[in-house]
Write an enzyme that holds these catalytic residues in place. Structure first.
Site, PDB file in Angstrom:
ATOM      1  N   LYS A 105       0.856  -1.177   0.000  1.00 59.90           N
ATOM      2  CA  LYS A 105       0.000   0.000   0.000  1.00 59.90           C
ATOM      3  C   LYS A 105       0.902   1.241   0.000  1.00 59.90           C
ATOM      4  O   LYS A 105       1.958   1.241   0.627  1.00 59.90           O
ATOM      5  CB  LYS A 105      -0.881  -0.039   1.268  1.00 59.90           C
ATOM      6  CG  LYS A 105      -1.642   1.243   1.578  1.00 59.90           C
ATOM      7  CD  LYS A 105      -2.847   1.405   0.700  1.00 59.90           C
ATOM      8  CE  LYS A 105      -3.599   2.708   1.016  1.00 59.90           C
ATOM      9  NZ  LYS A 105      -4.429   3.138  -0.133  1.00 59.90           N
ATOM     10  N   GLY A 152      -7.724   7.778  -1.128  1.00 57.94           N
ATOM     11  CA  GLY A 152      -6.989   9.003  -0.827  1.00 57.94           C
ATOM     12  C   GLY A 152      -5.689   8.749  -0.079  1.00 57.94           C
ATOM     13  O   GLY A 152      -5.262   9.562   0.743  1.00 57.94           O
ATOM     14  N   CYS A 175      -1.745   8.196  -8.719  1.00 53.57           N
ATOM     15  CA  CYS A 175      -2.963   8.097  -7.917  1.00 53.57           C
ATOM     16  C   CYS A 175      -3.930   9.202  -8.322  1.00 53.57           C
ATOM     17  O   CYS A 175      -3.602  10.380  -8.228  1.00 53.57           O
ATOM     18  CB  CYS A 175      -2.659   8.223  -6.416  1.00 53.57           C
ATOM     19  SG  CYS A 175      -4.176   8.210  -5.439  1.00 53.57           S
ATOM     20  N   ILE A 191      -1.124  -0.874 -15.586  1.00 48.98           N
ATOM     21  CA  ILE A 191      -1.554   0.501 -15.396  1.00 48.98           C
ATOM     22  C   ILE A 191      -2.081   0.723 -13.974  1.00 48.98           C
ATOM     23  O   ILE A 191      -2.518  -0.225 -13.328  1.00 48.98           O
ATOM     24  CB  ILE A 191      -2.684   0.877 -16.396  1.00 48.98           C
ATOM     25  CG1 ILE A 191      -3.895  -0.039 -16.232  1.00 48.98           C
ATOM     26  CG2 ILE A 191      -2.182   0.865 -17.801  1.00 48.98           C
ATOM     27  CD1 ILE A 191      -5.104   0.334 -17.096  1.00 48.98           C
ATOM     28  N   ASN A 192      -2.004   1.986 -13.526  1.00 46.29           N
ATOM     29  CA  ASN A 192      -2.777   2.359 -12.353  1.00 46.29           C
ATOM     30  C   ASN A 192      -4.232   2.472 -12.797  1.00 46.29           C
ATOM     31  O   ASN A 192      -4.596   2.125 -13.915  1.00 46.29           O
ATOM     32  CB  ASN A 192      -2.238   3.672 -11.764  1.00 46.29           C
ATOM     33  CG  ASN A 192      -2.561   3.818 -10.279  1.00 46.29           C
ATOM     34  OD1 ASN A 192      -3.648   3.440  -9.846  1.00 46.29           O
ATOM     35  ND2 ASN A 192      -1.640   4.366  -9.518  1.00 46.29           N
ATOM     36  N   THR A 193      -5.068   2.966 -11.913  1.00 44.43           N
ATOM     37  CA  THR A 193      -6.510   2.984 -12.175  1.00 44.43           C
ATOM     38  C   THR A 193      -6.920   4.091 -13.139  1.00 44.43           C
ATOM     39  O   THR A 193      -6.215   5.077 -13.319  1.00 44.43           O
ATOM     40  CB  THR A 193      -7.229   3.209 -10.850  1.00 44.43           C
ATOM     41  OG1 THR A 193      -6.557   4.255 -10.156  1.00 44.43           O
ATOM     42  CG2 THR A 193      -7.224   1.960 -10.008  1.00 44.43           C
ATOM     43  N   GLY A 213      -4.004  -4.801 -14.215  1.00 48.43           N
ATOM     44  CA  GLY A 213      -5.277  -4.209 -14.594  1.00 48.43           C
ATOM     45  C   GLY A 213      -6.299  -5.318 -14.791  1.00 48.43           C
ATOM     46  O   GLY A 213      -6.378  -5.910 -15.858  1.00 48.43           O
ATOM     47  N   GLY A 244      -4.545  -7.345  -8.605  1.00 48.20           N
ATOM     48  CA  GLY A 244      -5.011  -6.216  -7.813  1.00 48.20           C
ATOM     49  C   GLY A 244      -6.351  -6.450  -7.164  1.00 48.20           C
ATOM     50  O   GLY A 244      -6.485  -7.200  -6.185  1.00 48.20           O
TER      51      GLY A 244
END
Lengths: 315, 271
Positions: free
Chosen positions: A49, A76, A134, A195-197, A247, A269
C-alpha cells in the site's frame, strides 16, 4: 513420467523473482491483512500500500462503489506515514521472505526524494515503486504521471537519492502512455508498472449525487483489463525497460495476456479483495499452462504476441 | 477466519424483499460471535465483482449451520434472493470484532432498526444461553409492519419487547428512538443498537446523556472485508484525534462514544 519442471522465475530491475506474480499496491495492505488466508511466501513479490512522508487520514466515506465487472475507489492514500511503515509494517513484511516493493507517493519532488532516502536506510526493501498515478488526491499523485517532463524530473531526482531499483507506476489517464514510459526511462527508471486505475465516476440516481464523497474515483477490476493490455503492448514496443503489467487480472489466462503483450511480471489487484488466494491459483495455473504448451521457461513468453521484430522493450 | 465453499441449505422469504438464508458451514457456526459478519461471493464469475457482507443472525452448532438475514437492494442481493437450496457459495468469515459483552450490572436494551435486527437476535440468543440470566428488553422499529422481519425471532429472545412502526401499521407509531428515553431511566446497564446511521446517532446521543454504555453495529460499502483496502471506513474520534476506522476490521461494532456522529451527520467529513 513426471512432467518436466517449468521455470517460472523472471529477472526484473535487478530483482530475481521466483515467479512473475506480484500483488498490486493498495490491494494487499501491508501483507499481514492476508497472512491468515494466503500463503504469502509463494508470491513473486508484494507491492505495498502506498506510503507517504507524513501520515494521511485519507478521503471521507463513502470511498468505494461497485461498477460493472469493476469498482471505483477514492481511498486518498490513507496510510500511517513512512516512519510507522518502517517501524511497524516492515518487520512483519520481512517475515514473508518475498521481495518487498514499497510504493511511495508524494506531493512534490522533494517528498519522493525524502521517501527514497529514508527507505534506503531500511533493510530488506527490494525496490521502490514510484506512485506517479494516484487519481484520488488533490496534490501530487497523478499530476506527475500525466506529464512527461514532471515524470522524468521526479524519477531523475529519486534516482540521485537511492540505489534501490526504481519502478515508475504509470497512469492510464493520458493520450500517449508510451511517451510517459520513455520519460520515466530517461529519468533513470529500472522498470515500469502499468496501469494504475482509470479516473472514473458513478452517480446515485436516487440520491441525485455522486456515489463517492470524493466525487470522482479510480476504476479497477476486470472492466479495465483490455485497456491495460493495450497500454502494456504500446509501452513494450516503445521502451526498453521491463514492465509489471496489471489491470483486472483474475486468472493465469489474463496474466498471460499481459506477459505476451510484453510484461515481464504481472500484479494481481482488485481480484485479491474477492478471492484472497487468487495469486497462488494463478501461479499454479501458469505452471500448468507452460507444461501443457511445452514452455520450459515462462520468461520465454514475454512479448510473445509481438512476433519477433517490432519490440524495443523486451529482454 | 475461514474462506471456503459452503452450501445454501435453506432460503425463506420473510417479508417483501427480505430473505433468511441458512448456510451449511460448521466452522463459521462454531466460531462466529454475535456482531461478526460473513462476506459472501454471490457468483463464481467476476460480475457483480465484490463480496456482500451480512451480519450473522444465528448459528446452529449441532447442525453446523448459520443464518443471515438479507434485503434485496441490488444485483448481488437479487442473485442471493433467487438462489436455490443446494447452491454453493464462497464465504469468508466470521469477520469483524463482535459485540463487547455487557458488564455484570443492569439490564440490557437492544435497539433494532429494520434489518439491523439480525445481529441483535444473535446477541440476545447468546446472552440467554445457560448461565446467562440477563434481563433483555428489545425495541424493534421499522417503516411498516412489512419491514419488521423476524420480529417473532427477536421477541422470542427478549424478556420485554416493543414493536414500533413509522406508519403505525403494527405496534406503536413513531420512531424507535422515541421509545428509548424511558428505557434508559430503568437501570439499564448497556445498550446495543443496529440500524440506519441516523437512528444510531440518536441512540448514541440519548445514551451519552443518560451515561449508559452503548455499542453500535455500523454499516458501510465494503471491499475486501479483512482490513486491506480501507474502503469501508467511518469517521471516529478518540482522545481528540479524528480519524477513519475500518468497519470490517476495527468494527463493525464500535463504542458509540468513539464514532464521530457529527461527521456522519455532516456527510461523514471529519476535520
Amino acid at each position: 513420467m513426471a512432467a518436466p519442471q517449468v521455470d517460472l522465475s523472471v529477472e526484473l530491475a535487478g530483482l530475481s523473482l521466483v515467479n512473475p506474480v506480484l500483488v498490486a499496491s493498495g490491494t494487499f495492505g501491508y501483507g499481514t491483512e492476508y497472512g491468515e488466508l494466503v500463503d504469502v511466501g509463494r508470491l513473486g513479490g508484494i507491492c505495498t500500500k502506498a506510503v507517504t512522508l507524513q501520515p494521511r487520514a485519507g478521503n471521507p466515506p463513502p470511498r468505494i462503489c461497485e461498477t460493472p465487472a469493476g469498482m471505483l475507489n477514492a481511498i486518498g492514500l490513507q496510510n500511517p506515514g513512512v516512519e510507522v511503515f518502517i517501524g511497524e509494517k516492515m518487520p512483519a513484511l520481512r517475515e514473508f521472505g518475498v521481495p518487498i516493493i514499497v510504493n511511495v507517493a508524494g506531493e512534490s519532488v522533494a517528498d519522493y526524494v525524502s521517501l527514497a532516502e529514508r527507505l534506503s536506510d531500511c533493510a530488506d526493501i527490494a525496490a521502490l515503486e514510484l506512485n506517479l498515478s494516484c487519481p484520488n488526491v488533490k496534490r501530487g499523485g497523478m499530476q506527475f504521471g500525466i506529464d512527461g517532463e514532471l515524470t522524468e524530473r521526479v524519477v531523475a531526482a529519486v534516482r540521485e537519492a537511492t540505489e534501490l531499483p526504481l519502478i515508475a507506476k504509470l497512469s492510464p489517464n493520458v493520450t500517449d502512455i508510451a511517451s510517459i514510459g520513455e520519460a520515466a526511462r530517461d529519468g533513470g527508471a529500472d522498470a515500469l508498472s502499468l496501469i494504475n486505475t482509470l479516473l472514473a465516476m458513478s452517480i446515485d440516481i436516487d440520491r441525485r449525487q455522486p456515489m463517492l464523497a470524493n466525487v470522482t474515483g479510480a476504476l479497477s477490476g476486470p472492466a479495465i483489463r483490455p485497456v491495460a493490455v493495450r497500454m502494456v503492448w504500446e509501452v513494450a514496443q516503445a521502451v526498453d525497460l521491463p514492465i509489471i503489467g496489471m489491470g483486472g487480472i483474475t486468472s493465469a489466462a489474463d496474466a498471460l495476456q499481459f506477459i505476451m503483450a510484453g510484461a515481464t511480471a504481472v500484479a494481481v489487484g482488485t481480484a485479491n479483495f474477492v478471492e484472497p488466494g487468487i495469486s497462488g491459483r494463478i501461479i499454479d495455473d501458469l505452471e500448468d499452462f507452460c507444461q501443457q504448451a511445452g514452455v520450459a521457461c515462462a520468461a520465454d513468453l514475454i512479448g510473445a504476441a509481438h512476433g519477433s521484430s517490432d519490440v524495443e522493450g523486451l529482454q | 477466519m475461514y474462506a471456503q465453499t459452503t452450501q445454501l441449505i435453506q432460503r425463506e422469504q420473510v417479508g417483501p424483499g427480505y430473505h433468511l438464508l441458512e448456510f451449511d458451514c460448521p466452522q463459521v457456526a462454531a466460531a462466529a460471535q454475535p456482531g461478526q459478519f460473513v462476506h459472501i461471493r454471490v457468483t463464481g464469475d467476476w460480475d457483480p465483482l465484490l463480496r456482500r457482507p451480512f451480519s450473522v443472525m444465528g448459528t446452529n452448532e449441532a447442525e453446523g449451520s448459520f443464518q443471515v438475514l438479507m434485503r434485496t437492494v441490488g444485483r448481488g442481493t437479487q442473485m442471493l434472493a433467487e438462489a436455490q437450496s443446494g447452491t454453493k457459495f464462497d464465504i469468508m468469515g466470521p469477520l469483524g470484532n463482535g459485540f463487547a459483552l455487557p458488564g455484570p450490572e443492569g439490564e440490557v436494551v437492544l435497539v433494532a432498526g429494520g434489518i439491523g435486527v439480525a445481529p441483535l437476535i444473535f446477541l440476545a440468543t447468546a446472552l440467554r444461553e445457560p448461565g446467562g440470566s440477563r434481563y433483555i428488553r428489545g425495541l424493534f422499529g421499522a417503516r411498516s409492519a412489512d419491514d419488521l422481519c423476524c420480529w417473532l425471532e427477536f421477541s422470542g429472545v427478549c424478556d420485554e419487547f416493543n414493536a414500533i412502526t413509522e406508519d403505525g401499521s403494527t405496534g406503536e407509531q413513531g420512531l424507535v428512538t422515541d421509545f428509548l428515553p424511558p428505557q434508559l431511566k430503568r437501570g439499564t446497564g448497556c445498550v446495543y443498537a443496529c440500524g440506519p446511521a441516523l437512528m444510531l446517532a440518536e441512540v448514541a446521543r440519548q445514551c451519552e446523556g443518560a451515561e449508559v454504555p452503548c455499542y453500535v453495529s455500523m454499516e458501510q460499502r465494503m471491499g475486501c472485508g479483512v482490513g486491506a483496502c480501507l474502503g469501508c471506513v467511518i469517521p471516529t474520534q478518540a482522545d481528540g484525534t479524528q480519524r477513519y476506522q475500518r468497519v470490517c476490521k476495527d468494527g463493525p461494532i464500535f463504542d458509540a462514544e468513539v464514532v464521530d456522529w457529527e461527521a456522519i451527520h455532516r456527510g461523514c467529513t471529519p476535520g
